[in-house]
Scaffold this motif. Structure first.
Motif, short mmCIF file in Angstrom:
data_model
loop_
_atom_site.label_atom_id
_atom_site.label_comp_id
_atom_site.label_asym_id
_atom_site.label_seq_id
_atom_site.Cartn_x
_atom_site.Cartn_y
_atom_site.Cartn_z
N GLU A 103 2.69 10.18 -9.70
CA GLU A 103 1.87 10.36 -10.89
C GLU A 103 1.03 11.64 -10.80
O GLU A 103 0.90 12.38 -11.78
CB GLU A 103 0.97 9.15 -11.09
CG GLU A 103 0.13 9.19 -12.35
CD GLU A 103 0.97 9.20 -13.62
OE1 GLU A 103 0.43 9.59 -14.68
OE2 GLU A 103 2.16 8.83 -13.57
N LEU A 104 0.47 11.90 -9.61
CA LEU A 104 -0.32 13.12 -9.43
C LEU A 104 0.56 14.36 -9.56
O LEU A 104 0.15 15.37 -10.13
CB LEU A 104 -1.02 13.10 -8.07
CG LEU A 104 -2.18 12.10 -7.96
CD1 LEU A 104 -2.67 12.01 -6.52
CD2 LEU A 104 -3.33 12.49 -8.88
N LEU A 105 1.80 14.28 -9.05
CA LEU A 105 2.73 15.40 -9.20
C LEU A 105 3.05 15.63 -10.67
O LEU A 105 3.11 16.77 -11.14
CB LEU A 105 4.01 15.12 -8.41
CG LEU A 105 5.10 16.19 -8.49
CD1 LEU A 105 4.59 17.52 -7.96
CD2 LEU A 105 6.34 15.76 -7.73
N ARG A 106 3.21 14.52 -11.41
CA ARG A 106 3.48 14.64 -12.85
C ARG A 106 2.30 15.31 -13.55
O ARG A 106 2.48 16.15 -14.44
CB ARG A 106 3.75 13.26 -13.45
CG ARG A 106 4.20 13.29 -14.90
CD ARG A 106 4.24 11.89 -15.48
NE ARG A 106 2.90 11.37 -15.68
CZ ARG A 106 2.14 11.66 -16.73
NH1 ARG A 106 2.58 12.49 -17.67
NH2 ARG A 106 0.94 11.14 -16.86
N LEU B 231 0.83 -1.21 0.00
CA LEU B 231 0.00 0.00 0.00
C LEU B 231 0.86 1.26 0.00
O LEU B 231 0.58 2.23 -0.71
CB LEU B 231 -0.92 0.01 1.22
CG LEU B 231 -2.06 -1.01 1.23
CD1 LEU B 231 -2.80 -0.95 2.56
CD2 LEU B 231 -3.02 -0.77 0.08
N GLU B 232 1.93 1.26 0.80
CA GLU B 232 2.81 2.44 0.86
C GLU B 232 3.51 2.67 -0.46
O GLU B 232 3.66 3.81 -0.91
CB GLU B 232 3.83 2.26 1.99
CG GLU B 232 3.20 2.35 3.39
CD GLU B 232 4.19 2.03 4.49
OE1 GLU B 232 5.23 1.38 4.19
OE2 GLU B 232 3.94 2.44 5.64
N ALA B 233 3.94 1.58 -1.12
CA ALA B 233 4.58 1.72 -2.43
C ALA B 233 3.59 2.26 -3.46
O ALA B 233 3.92 3.13 -4.27
CB ALA B 233 5.15 0.38 -2.89
N GLY B 234 2.34 1.75 -3.39
CA GLY B 234 1.33 2.25 -4.31
C GLY B 234 1.00 3.71 -4.07
O GLY B 234 0.78 4.47 -5.02
N LEU B 235 1.01 4.13 -2.79
CA LEU B 235 0.74 5.53 -2.48
C LEU B 235 1.87 6.42 -3.01
O LEU B 235 1.61 7.51 -3.55
CB LEU B 235 0.60 5.70 -0.97
CG LEU B 235 0.33 7.13 -0.47
CD1 LEU B 235 -0.96 7.67 -1.07
CD2 LEU B 235 0.27 7.16 1.06
N ALA B 236 3.11 5.95 -2.88
CA ALA B 236 4.23 6.73 -3.41
C ALA B 236 4.13 6.86 -4.92
O ALA B 236 4.38 7.94 -5.48
CB ALA B 236 5.56 6.06 -3.01
N ASP B 237 3.75 5.77 -5.59
CA ASP B 237 3.57 5.83 -7.05
C ASP B 237 2.45 6.80 -7.42
O ASP B 237 2.56 7.56 -8.39
CB ASP B 237 3.25 4.44 -7.61
CG ASP B 237 4.45 3.50 -7.55
OD1 ASP B 237 5.58 4.00 -7.43
OD2 ASP B 237 4.24 2.27 -7.62
#
Length: 351
Positions: free
Chosen positions: A103-106, A93-99
């Motif tokens: 993506e949202l920053l991009r 879950l933490e890895a998915g949140l970081a991804d």
């Protein structure tokens, strides 16, 4: 037995799972009731199964897949294994949140770029420096119709640098992360030379109509582009016909040949410059020829500025180079065999 069990409605209230969810987990084999009335189909659960149902409800809320929930339920007798599975899911879950954050920053950046009509380029500093070194020699060095600068041009996933002083042309492309609309900017040579000092780590270039901003390791460079309608260099890249003469040469061998060949002097606008004339012998081998041979005519040789040729050899690097000689009135193309991203053209000199 039934006095020690609970009905499906009571289990639903105690666990937070709906009746339909309990039926689903029964059908999936995750939580099978302890007792099922054959006549009515009514399900009853033990106290231990109520504990499992509460755990399932929590795992469902945090998005654990059904197959993994089933494994957790089967491991309830071993708390250490259950905790291990919970930790693995949390890490995922933490890895998915970081991804998702990246993506949202991009996407935020992409919206900003489009709103501000800006193009962002991100690439390794070493790649940018290598491309700059490959074209720098062909940039204008003095007064003339083309100011001292380099063209920066982006396409999807590619940054192309172009330099020309009308007598030679150099092109180098490198992979890059490009965001925003395709851009084309002619940047001052002094600014480009500052970029060549970047050696490691990523470089971010922001191109907009009013200027360029480069960031590398906390250092920021800013400059305004040169207002120039850069020549359509692609016209030179389209051959008039098929290339009829190609030869692969060793850079060091060609340099040794040039060192042993008398210099031919020519003059342009009151300034003298050395000329080298190249030809192919009967065996198809490259050789510099004398001024007398040059003047005698021929349709295979090509004359170029000697200093320009030496600089192009330096930019091409050590090892093998592919030369394309297509007669005395066509440019001399210098390429690295197998590499379509970098090459240079030298304009011919008339006899």
């Amino acid at each position: 037995m039934e006095s020690d069990t609970r009905g499906i409605g009571e289990v639903a209230r105690a666990s937070g799972l709906s009746v339909s969810a309990l039926r689903f987990y029964d059908g999936a084999g995750v939580l099978v009731p302890a007792v099922v009335d054959r006549a009515t189909g009514y399900r009853r659960y033990t106290g231990e199964q109520i504990r499992a149902a509460r755990l399932i409800a929590g795992l469902r809320r945090v998005g654990m897949p059904v197959a993994e929930i089933a494994q957790v339920v089967s491991d309830l007798s071993d708390p250490a294994r259950v905790r291990h599975r919970l930790d693995l899911h949390l890490a995922r879950l933490e890895a998915g949140l970081a991804d998702a954050r990246r993506e949202l920053l991009r996407l935020h950046t992409l919206i900003d770029l489009e709103e501000n009509l800006m193009t962002r380029i991100i690439l390794p500093a070493a790649d940018l420096t290598s491309a700059l070194d490959a074209v720098r020699f062909a940039a204008p060095s003095g007064p003339g119709p083309i100011p001292a600068g380099l063209l920066f041009e982006t396409t999807d996933g590619l940054l192309t640098l172009v330099a020309t002083d009308r007598y030679r042309l150099a092109v180098a492309s490198v992979p890059a992360e490009t965001q925003g609309q395709p851009a084309r900017q002619f940047l001052p040579l002094a600014f480009c030379d500052e970029l060549r000092a970047f050696r490691s780590g990523p470089v971010t270039l922001d191109l907009h109509t009013d200027g360029v901003r480069a960031e590398h390791g906390g250092r920021v460079l800013e400059e305004k582009p040169i207002a120039l309608d850069f020549p359509d260099y692609r016209r030179l890249l389209a051959p008039a016909g098929p290339v009829t003469r190609q030869v692969t040469v060793s850079t060091e061998h060609l340099r040794a040949q040039l060192a042993g060949t008398p210099v031919i002097d020519r003059e342009h606008d009151g300034s003298a410059y050395p000329v080298t004339v190249l030809d192919l012998n009967a065996a198809g081998e490259l050789r510099p020829i004398s001024e007398d041979e040059w003047k005698s005519g021929g349709d295979t040789h090509i004359a170029v500025n000697r200093e320009f040729l030496l600089q192009a050899l330096d930019a091409g690097g050590s090892g093998q180079l592919l030369l394309e000689l297509d007669g005395p009135v066509h440019p001399l193309a210098i390429r690295v065999p197998g590499d379509e991203t970098r090459f240079s053209l030298l304009m011919p000199v008339r006899a």
